[in-house]
Design an enzyme around this catalytic site. Sequence first.
Site, PDB file in Angstrom:
ATOM      1  N   GLN A  70       0.838  -1.199   0.000  1.00  0.00           N
ATOM      2  CA  GLN A  70       0.000   0.000   0.000  1.00  0.00           C
ATOM      3  C   GLN A  70       0.868   1.243   0.000  1.00  0.00           C
ATOM      4  O   GLN A  70       1.952   1.252   0.561  1.00  0.00           O
ATOM      5  CB  GLN A  70      -0.912   0.004   1.234  1.00  0.00           C
ATOM      6  CG  GLN A  70      -2.001  -1.039   1.154  1.00  0.00           C
ATOM      7  CD  GLN A  70      -2.850  -1.079   2.414  1.00  0.00           C
ATOM      8  OE1 GLN A  70      -3.210  -0.050   2.968  1.00  0.00           O
ATOM      9  NE2 GLN A  70      -3.146  -2.275   2.860  1.00  0.00           N
TER      10      GLN A  70
HETATM   11  N1  GTP Z   1      -7.351 -14.154 -10.159  1.00  0.00           N
HETATM   12  C1  GTP Z   1      -6.256 -14.055  -9.411  1.00  0.00           C
HETATM   13  N2  GTP Z   1      -6.318 -13.389  -8.245  1.00  0.00           N
HETATM   14  C2  GTP Z   1      -5.190 -13.322  -7.519  1.00  0.00           C
HETATM   15  C3  GTP Z   1      -3.972 -13.901  -7.925  1.00  0.00           C
HETATM   16  N3  GTP Z   1      -3.033 -13.650  -6.993  1.00  0.00           N
HETATM   17  C4  GTP Z   1      -3.651 -12.932  -6.023  1.00  0.00           C
HETATM   18  N4  GTP Z   1      -4.944 -12.739  -6.339  1.00  0.00           N
HETATM   19  C5  GTP Z   1      -5.932 -11.988  -5.541  1.00  0.00           C
HETATM   20  O1  GTP Z   1      -5.513 -10.649  -5.446  1.00  0.00           O
HETATM   21  C6  GTP Z   1      -5.837 -10.092  -4.188  1.00  0.00           C
HETATM   22  C7  GTP Z   1      -4.605  -9.520  -3.507  1.00  0.00           C
HETATM   23  O2  GTP Z   1      -3.702 -10.538  -3.180  1.00  0.00           O
HETATM   24  P1  GTP Z   1      -2.597 -10.360  -2.050  1.00  0.00           P
HETATM   25  O3  GTP Z   1      -1.772 -11.585  -2.058  1.00  0.00           O
HETATM   26  O4  GTP Z   1      -3.210  -9.935  -0.774  1.00  0.00           O
HETATM   27  O5  GTP Z   1      -1.789  -9.128  -2.649  1.00  0.00           O
HETATM   28  P2  GTP Z   1      -0.503  -8.415  -2.011  1.00  0.00           P
HETATM   29  O6  GTP Z   1       0.412  -8.113  -3.139  1.00  0.00           O
HETATM   30  O7  GTP Z   1       0.041  -9.239  -0.915  1.00  0.00           O
HETATM   31  O8  GTP Z   1      -1.130  -7.045  -1.461  1.00  0.00           O
HETATM   32  P3  GTP Z   1      -0.596  -6.116  -0.252  1.00  0.00           P
HETATM   33  O9  GTP Z   1      -0.414  -7.016   0.928  1.00  0.00           O
HETATM   34  O10 GTP Z   1      -1.637  -5.081  -0.032  1.00  0.00           O
HETATM   35  O11 GTP Z   1       0.693  -5.502  -0.717  1.00  0.00           O
HETATM   36  C8  GTP Z   1      -6.471 -11.233  -3.393  1.00  0.00           C
HETATM   37  O12 GTP Z   1      -7.856 -11.090  -3.462  1.00  0.00           O
HETATM   38  C9  GTP Z   1      -6.015 -12.467  -4.119  1.00  0.00           C
HETATM   39  O13 GTP Z   1      -6.931 -13.536  -3.995  1.00  0.00           O
HETATM   40  C10 GTP Z   1      -3.949 -14.596  -9.178  1.00  0.00           C
HETATM   41  O14 GTP Z   1      -2.941 -15.153  -9.635  1.00  0.00           O
HETATM   42  N5  GTP Z   1      -5.130 -14.632  -9.873  1.00  0.00           N
END
Ligand code: GTP
Lengths: 185, 161
Positions: A70
């Site tokens: 974020q």
């Molecule tokens: N369709 C799809 N959704 C995904 C994929 N990878 C993650 N998501 C979705 O994207 C959203 C964010 O995923 P996170 O893993 O929390 O993302 P992050 O990069 O860790 O985000 P921050 O912790 O805020 O930095 C979630 O709702 C996941 O389910 C993917 O390969 N395909």
Amino acid sequence: MGLLTIIKKLKARERETRILMLGLDNAGKTTILKRINGEDISTISPTLGFNIKTLEHKGYKLNIWDVGGQKSIRTYWRNYFEQTDGLVWVVDSADRPDRLEDCKRELKELLKEERLAGASLLIFANKQDLSTALSFEQIKDLLELDSIQTHHWHIEGCSAVTGKNLLAGMDWIVDDIASRMFSLD
Amino acid sequence: MQFLCSQAGYRLVQFLEFSIKNEDTNEMLFQLKRPEIPLNWEDIDPAEEGRTVNYKFPISFLQAKNIGTTLTFAVGPKELSSFRMIERHYFRDRLLKSFDFTFGFCIPNTVNTWEHIYEVPALDEKTKKEMVLSPGQTVSDSFYFVDNKLVLHNKASYSYC
Ligand SMILES: Nc1nc2c(ncn2[C@@H]2O[C@H](COP(=O)(O)OP(=O)(O)OP(=O)(O)O)[C@@H](O)[C@H]2O)c(=O)[nH]1
Ligand SMILES: [Mg+2]
């Protein structure tokens, strides 16, 4: 334990190996990390601080740091650069054009960082399972990866939901780190 | 051993969850969650004494080869420029395992996790039997340092049944 096969390659090294995962919020960093290890990915919430995964195997240690993306947290990223052997940059390939511009800008800033200078760079063009996702070639052009002279880099189109290419990507970065260690010996 | 410091560190860090999983079978061996009450960072009695927590594990715990522990902790309104944990596990006088992990910088007002996957030190059957027959003689000390200063010391004892 997919990561176990990977850590076995690091045996040539003495100190701990450190991989840092960064990228904009919602890119899928935490989901990738859990998915690689076969954990439940249905209840992941945005990361406020960090998630660390430490794998210890026969005296060798791999630490993977996943720091929240974020905007308010990005200013803290620099606190995690020290001693990073590998940087994994995660991209939501189905993100809006303006966010992909942010993504490109943030990555360029990171690559100027002296403390990340020696790190191998893996780009995960994530969410390839979505029909609106750009291909990894499109992400490569958009991020202007071909202009990178300072780091060994590699891009992998992947999906944290299906698991596609996640291990292939981690395999590349660990190999690259290990080969640099050999060449230093 | 006595507690080596007061628990003033609870103004800086508080633990929310701890779990232990058998990595080979994916079986959850232990899970401790703090109830979801708002965290309080002010009314911490700096002289609060440490406590020894007693954990009961199923005997199958002693057969696990690879385990994964997950620690979830919250950081208060103050950033931590360096956070480090040292933990030692003993059976009687014998050191079973020791951990030393540096988290480093911690962002204020955050929740963070550390998952640690490792091979359990191999113990002979005789020792395992003795551990089962000697509840409370398997113990651990956890020391938490902020900026190289000891701010928390927790103790635990274990029994297997
Ligand atoms: N369709 C799809 N959704 C995904 C994929 N990878 C993650 N998501 C979705 O994207 C959203 C964010 O995923 P996170 O893993 O929390 O993302 P992050 O990069 O860790 O985000 P921050 O912790 O805020 O930095 C979630 O709702 C996941 O389910 C993917 O390969 N395909
Ligand atoms: Mg996250």
